[in-house]
Design an enzyme around this catalytic site. Structure first.
Site, PDB file in Angstrom:
ATOM      1  N   ASP A 141      -8.757   4.551   0.526  1.00  0.00           N
ATOM      2  CA  ASP A 141      -7.351   4.214   0.847  1.00  0.00           C
ATOM      3  C   ASP A 141      -7.424   1.919   1.510  1.00  0.00           C
ATOM      4  O   ASP A 141      -8.520   2.365   2.175  1.00  0.00           O
ATOM      5  CB  ASP A 141      -7.318   4.549   2.163  1.00  0.00           C
ATOM      6  CG  ASP A 141      -6.957   6.260   1.801  1.00  0.00           C
ATOM      7  OD1 ASP A 141      -7.110   6.280   0.385  1.00  0.00           O
ATOM      8  OD2 ASP A 141      -6.994   7.371   2.384  1.00  0.00           O
TER       9      ASP A 141
ATOM     10  N   ASP B 256      -6.372  15.270  -5.258  1.00  0.00           N
ATOM     11  CA  ASP B 256      -7.062  14.379  -4.761  1.00  0.00           C
ATOM     12  C   ASP B 256      -9.170  15.316  -4.679  1.00  0.00           C
ATOM     13  O   ASP B 256      -9.038  15.852  -6.265  1.00  0.00           O
ATOM     14  CB  ASP B 256      -6.798  14.844  -3.084  1.00  0.00           C
ATOM     15  CG  ASP B 256      -6.916  13.099  -2.532  1.00  0.00           C
ATOM     16  OD1 ASP B 256      -8.025  12.120  -2.537  1.00  0.00           O
ATOM     17  OD2 ASP B 256      -6.510  13.133  -1.894  1.00  0.00           O
TER      18      ASP B 256
END
Length: 368
Positions: A175, A119
């Protein structure tokens, strides 16, 4: 292209018990048969670093450690994925890999990890710095000698031109949690097709199912359209649904072999828009525009996957006329098969579909 399961346990439910239950569900649904091979843990598994700077799993959630869990996954014929961050901390505030790339990579290799998602929280937004940091983990993974799929998660399209030099796939958007963010991701990825190729993929995020028991969900039409469109875009197929309570509709979605074959086609080309009346100026996270699109993806046998979608709020008629056929690559009639009805529709020199609102679609295969 990889097909895999990430799950929707979220932080509070990441544990050895639940991962094993996910593996058992994987086996129960026979998902490996359809190409799904990775079971991946996301954030919240790590708690600290030990005196040797090795990352330590949460002993309450993972009392037997990650090697034992990896062995459990492998014993069921599957592969094991794990999560870290290129910054000082993960998005949930757990230990990040910045400055510890070689230690972490070797630790993951020792545990038998097959897939790493990295990430971008608590890290620099500077593009070159980000490339350098991902490059450090790439090199560290390669140094271990273990084959580990490297998934970059930087949530931005500017990774795409450099992505193939850094990893196997790279997130190009935020997302996907609802219909609006699904549109957002599709819009961004529609401009990035030239950067996808076998072994190197634009990643528009995970698949969302229809179960209200999941952390997030879509309507039936939207979920099925997402699966088709991700396949048209040659995207990694990461199931983000609640696999412990997978309903029959979602199981049928995720196991449609004709659509999976579009995603997994050996040519590895990302599909593109061949007709649309959608806006071409992007406004992030606003309402989905009331518009329609037709996408096409060339396949290795010379046929084309063709996808019609109605993003709008009212029923719409979408037509691929002679000009549309020519853009796809046809100047005469083609045989058309519907990949959700599993039905040959006949021979056509143009094709029209009436689509319900809010994400209804048709997924077709054109061939001569």
């Amino acid at each position: 292209i990889n097909a895999e399961y990430m799950g929707d346990f979220r932080c509070q439910n990441i544990s050895e018990v639940n991962v094993k239950l996910a593996v058992d569900a994987f086996v129960r649904y026979n998902l490996r048969k359809y190409g799904y091979e990775y079971v991946n843990i996301d954030d919240c598994w790590a708690i600290k670093r030990d005196s040797n700077n090795k990352v330590v799993p949460d002993p309450t959630a993972f009392p037997n450690g990650m090697k034992a869990l990896s062995d459990y996954v492998h014993a069921h014929g599957l592969k094991f994925g794990i999560y870290t961050d290129r910054g000082t901390h993960t998005c949930a505030g757990r230990p990040g890999s910045q400055g510890y790339e070689e230690i972490d990579a070797q630790t993951y290799a020792d545990w038998g990890v097959d897939y790493l998602k990295e990430d971008s929280c608590y890290a620099s937004d500077d593009h070159q710095t980000a490339f350098n940091e991902y490059g450090k983990m790439r090199d560290a993974l390669n140094k271990t000698g273990r084959a580990i799929y490297f998934s970059l998660c930087g949530w931005n399209p500017w990774y795409a031109p450099q992505g193939a030099n850094l990893g196997n796939s790279w997130r190009v958007s935020g997302d996907v949690n609802d219909y609006n963010s699904m549109w957002n991701s599709v819009f961004i990825n529609s401009y990035l097709s030239q950067y996808a190729s076998p072994g190197s993929w634009n990643d528009p995020d995970m698949l969302i199912g229809t179960s209200v028991q999941s952390a997030v969900h879509l309507s039936e039409d939207q979920s099925r359209s997402q699966f088709s469109l991700w396949s048209i875009m040659s995207a990694p197929l990461l199931i983000g649904s609640n696999i412990l309570n997978l309903n029959q509709y979602d199981l049928e979605t995720y196991t449609n072999t004709e659509v999976i074959a579009i995603d997994q086609d050996a040519k590895g080309v990302q599909g593109t828009i061949v007709w649309q009346n959608c806006p071409t100026t992007f406004t992030q996270y606003k309402d989905v525009p009331s518009c329609q699109q037709i996408w096409s993806k060339p396949l290795s046998d010379g046929s084309h996957a063709v996808f019609f979608i109605n993003w709008g709020t009212s029923q719409a008629t979408v037509k691929c006329d002679a000009a549309c056929f020519k853009t796809i690559g046809y100047t005469s009639a083609v045989k058309i098969r519907d990949l959700w009805l599993h039905k040959d529709l006949g021979s056509f020199s143009e094709f029209t579909s009436i689509l319900d609102p809010l994400g209804a679609s048709r997924t077709l295969r054109f061939s001569q």
